[in-house]
Motif scaffolding. Structure first.
Motif, PDB file in Angstrom:
ATOM      1  N   ASP A  24       0.806  -1.212   0.000  1.00  0.00           N
ATOM      2  CA  ASP A  24       0.000   0.000   0.000  1.00  0.00           C
ATOM      3  C   ASP A  24       0.846   1.271   0.000  1.00  0.00           C
ATOM      4  OD1 ASP A  24      -2.301  -1.558   0.054  1.00  0.00           O
ATOM      5  OD2 ASP A  24      -2.314  -1.626   2.246  1.00  0.00           O
ATOM      6  N   ALA A  25       2.146   1.155  -0.140  1.00  0.00           N
ATOM      7  CA  ALA A  25       3.034   2.319  -0.070  1.00  0.00           C
ATOM      8  C   ALA A  25       3.388   2.795  -1.478  1.00  0.00           C
ATOM      9  CB  ALA A  25       4.289   1.987   0.712  1.00  0.00           C
ATOM     10  N   PRO A  26       2.679   3.789  -1.986  1.00  0.00           N
ATOM     11  CA  PRO A  26       2.958   4.256  -3.337  1.00  0.00           C
ATOM     12  C   PRO A  26       4.180   5.162  -3.458  1.00  0.00           C
ATOM     13  CG  PRO A  26       1.123   5.472  -2.425  1.00  0.00           C
ATOM     14  CD  PRO A  26       1.499   4.422  -1.405  1.00  0.00           C
ATOM     15  N   VAL A  27       4.779   5.529  -2.325  1.00  0.00           N
ATOM     16  CA  VAL A  27       5.951   6.405  -2.333  1.00  0.00           C
ATOM     17  C   VAL A  27       7.087   5.687  -1.615  1.00  0.00           C
ATOM     18  CG1 VAL A  27       6.886   8.637  -1.604  1.00  0.00           C
ATOM     19  CG2 VAL A  27       4.498   8.465  -2.338  1.00  0.00           C
ATOM     20  N   LEU A  28       8.264   5.697  -2.231  1.00  0.00           N
ATOM     21  CA  LEU A  28       9.440   5.045  -1.661  1.00  0.00           C
ATOM     22  C   LEU A  28      10.572   6.050  -1.559  1.00  0.00           C
ATOM     23  CD1 LEU A  28      10.745   2.328  -0.784  1.00  0.00           C
ATOM     24  CD2 LEU A  28      11.501   2.091  -3.160  1.00  0.00           C
ATOM     25  N   ALA A  29      11.172   6.128  -0.373  1.00  0.00           N
ATOM     26  CA  ALA A  29      12.364   6.953  -0.159  1.00  0.00           C
ATOM     27  C   ALA A  29      13.552   6.017  -0.009  1.00  0.00           C
ATOM     28  CB  ALA A  29      12.206   7.817   1.085  1.00  0.00           C
ATOM     29  N   VAL A  30      14.603   6.282  -0.788  1.00  0.00           N
ATOM     30  CA  VAL A  30      15.845   5.513  -0.732  1.00  0.00           C
ATOM     31  C   VAL A  30      16.896   6.459  -0.164  1.00  0.00           C
ATOM     32  CG1 VAL A  30      17.530   4.180  -2.048  1.00  0.00           C
ATOM     33  CG2 VAL A  30      15.116   4.209  -2.770  1.00  0.00           C
ATOM     34  N   ILE A  31      17.411   6.128   1.020  1.00  0.00           N
ATOM     35  CA  ILE A  31      18.350   6.998   1.724  1.00  0.00           C
ATOM     36  C   ILE A  31      19.655   6.242   1.916  1.00  0.00           C
ATOM     37  CG2 ILE A  31      18.749   8.344   3.825  1.00  0.00           C
ATOM     38  CD1 ILE A  31      15.291   7.315   3.526  1.00  0.00           C
ATOM     39  N   SER A  32      20.746   6.789   1.406  1.00  0.00           N
ATOM     40  CA  SER A  32      22.067   6.154   1.538  1.00  0.00           C
ATOM     41  C   SER A  32      23.012   7.113   2.247  1.00  0.00           C
ATOM     42  CB  SER A  32      22.644   5.823   0.157  1.00  0.00           C
ATOM     43  OG  SER A  32      21.811   4.919  -0.518  1.00  0.00           O
ATOM     44  N   LEU A  75      15.353   1.981   3.103  1.00  0.00           N
ATOM     45  CA  LEU A  75      14.165   2.160   2.274  1.00  0.00           C
ATOM     46  C   LEU A  75      12.988   2.423   3.198  1.00  0.00           C
ATOM     47  CD1 LEU A  75      14.628  -0.889  -0.117  1.00  0.00           C
ATOM     48  CD2 LEU A  75      15.462   1.439  -0.421  1.00  0.00           C
ATOM     49  N   HIS A  76      12.269   3.506   2.930  1.00  0.00           N
ATOM     50  CA  HIS A  76      11.063   3.824   3.688  1.00  0.00           C
ATOM     51  C   HIS A  76       9.909   3.978   2.721  1.00  0.00           C
ATOM     52  CE1 HIS A  76      13.221   5.681   7.434  1.00  0.00           C
ATOM     53  NE2 HIS A  76      13.112   4.374   7.512  1.00  0.00           N
ATOM     54  N   GLY A  77       8.798   3.317   3.018  1.00  0.00           N
ATOM     55  CA  GLY A  77       7.587   3.455   2.225  1.00  0.00           C
ATOM     56  C   GLY A  77       6.621   4.401   2.904  1.00  0.00           C
ATOM     57  N   PHE A  78       5.924   5.189   2.090  1.00  0.00           N
ATOM     58  CA  PHE A  78       4.943   6.169   2.585  1.00  0.00           C
ATOM     59  C   PHE A  78       3.675   6.074   1.754  1.00  0.00           C
ATOM     60  CE2 PHE A  78       9.134   7.873   3.488  1.00  0.00           C
ATOM     61  CZ  PHE A  78       9.022   8.373   4.772  1.00  0.00           C
ATOM     62  N   GLU A  79       2.579   6.538   2.324  1.00  0.00           N
ATOM     63  CA  GLU A  79       1.319   6.532   1.602  1.00  0.00           C
ATOM     64  C   GLU A  79       1.132   7.766   0.734  1.00  0.00           C
ATOM     65  OE1 GLU A  79      -2.114   5.057   3.350  1.00  0.00           O
ATOM     66  OE2 GLU A  79      -1.058   3.604   4.576  1.00  0.00           O
ATOM     67  N   SER A  80       1.942   8.799   0.967  1.00  0.00           N
ATOM     68  CA  SER A  80       1.824  10.013   0.153  1.00  0.00           C
ATOM     69  C   SER A  80       3.172  10.711   0.050  1.00  0.00           C
ATOM     70  CB  SER A  80       0.796  10.979   0.749  1.00  0.00           C
ATOM     71  OG  SER A  80       1.296  11.561   1.937  1.00  0.00           O
ATOM     72  N   LEU A  81       3.308  11.501  -0.989  1.00  0.00           N
ATOM     73  CA  LEU A  81       4.513  12.301  -1.170  1.00  0.00           C
ATOM     74  C   LEU A  81       4.636  13.326  -0.045  1.00  0.00           C
ATOM     75  CD1 LEU A  81       6.941  12.795  -2.970  1.00  0.00           C
ATOM     76  CD2 LEU A  81       5.522  14.292  -4.374  1.00  0.00           C
ATOM     77  N   GLU A  82       3.508  13.870   0.380  1.00  0.00           N
ATOM     78  CA  GLU A  82       3.523  14.860   1.468  1.00  0.00           C
ATOM     79  C   GLU A  82       4.040  14.243   2.764  1.00  0.00           C
ATOM     80  OE1 GLU A  82       1.073  16.022  -1.772  1.00  0.00           O
ATOM     81  OE2 GLU A  82       0.812  14.254  -0.520  1.00  0.00           O
ATOM     82  N   ALA A  83       3.624  13.004   3.053  1.00  0.00           N
ATOM     83  CA  ALA A  83       4.116  12.330   4.259  1.00  0.00           C
ATOM     84  C   ALA A  83       5.615  12.106   4.170  1.00  0.00           C
ATOM     85  CB  ALA A  83       3.381  11.003   4.466  1.00  0.00           C
ATOM     86  N   ALA A  84       6.091  11.673   3.002  1.00  0.00           N
ATOM     87  CA  ALA A  84       7.523  11.442   2.817  1.00  0.00           C
ATOM     88  C   ALA A  84       8.306  12.732   3.020  1.00  0.00           C
ATOM     89  CB  ALA A  84       7.791  10.863   1.430  1.00  0.00           C
ATOM     90  N   GLU A  85       7.860  13.800   2.379  1.00  0.00           N
ATOM     91  CA  GLU A  85       8.572  15.080   2.497  1.00  0.00           C
ATOM     92  C   GLU A  85       8.563  15.593   3.929  1.00  0.00           C
ATOM     93  OE1 GLU A  85       6.493  17.327  -0.488  1.00  0.00           O
ATOM     94  OE2 GLU A  85       7.880  16.664  -2.077  1.00  0.00           O
ATOM     95  N   GLY A  86       7.423  15.454   4.602  1.00  0.00           N
ATOM     96  CA  GLY A  86       7.336  15.907   5.989  1.00  0.00           C
ATOM     97  C   GLY A  86       8.292  15.147   6.894  1.00  0.00           C
TER      98      GLY A  86
END
Length: 115
Positions: A24-32, A75-86
Motif C-alpha cells: 500500500d506504499a505508493p511512495v518510496l524513499a531511498v536513503i544512503s 528504504l522507507h515506504g509512505f502513503e503520500s509524497l507529502e508524508a515522505a517530504e514531511g
C-alpha cells in the motif's frame, strides 16, 4: 559504489515477498549514507521506530554494503509524497541522524509508484 548499492537495494526490495503495508506504499524513499559505527547507528535507528510510524513510514528496510558495513541504505515506504517530504525534512529525523553518527550528508531519492 553508492549508486550501485542504491540500485541493488531497490532491486532487492522488489524481489521480496509483498507485505500488506509495503503493497500500500505508493511512495518510496531511498536513503544512503555512511555511519561511524553500524551497531551504534542501528540501535538509534531501531529506537526511532515510533517516530517513523508517527511520521508516516509504513514500510522500512535496512541494507548494508557488503564491502563496507558502515555504508547503509534505508528504504522507507509512505502513503503520500507529502508524508515522505514531511518526515524526511523533520527536525526529529535530522537530530536522530546526527546523534546516530551519520558521517556524511545522505543521498535521498524519492520515487512514486508508476501507474
Amino acid at each position: 559504489m553508492i549508486p550501485f548499492i542504491r540500485s541493488l537495494a531497490v532491486s532487492a526490495l522488489l524481489a521480496l515477498p509483498v507485505v500488506a503495508s509495503a503493497q500500500d506504499a505508493p511512495v518510496l524513499a531511498v536513503i544512503s549514507h555512511p555511519v561511524e559505527d553500524y551497531a551504534a547507528w542501528r540501535q538509534i535507528y531501531d529506537d526511532f521506530s515510533d517516530e517513523q510510524q508517527a511520521g508516516g513510514v509504513v514500510m522500512e528496510q535496512v541494507y548494508q554494503d557488503p564491502a563496507d558495513p558502515n555504508n547503509v541504505t534505508v528504504l522507507h515506504g509512505f502513503e503520500s509524497l507529502e508524508a515522505a517530504e514531511g518526515f524526511l525534512n523533520s527536525d526529529e529525523l535530522k537530530s536522530a541522524m546526527e546523534g546516530a553518527g551519520v558521517a556524511a550528508p545522505p543521498t535521498v531519492t524519492v520515487v512514486t509508484r508508476a501507474d
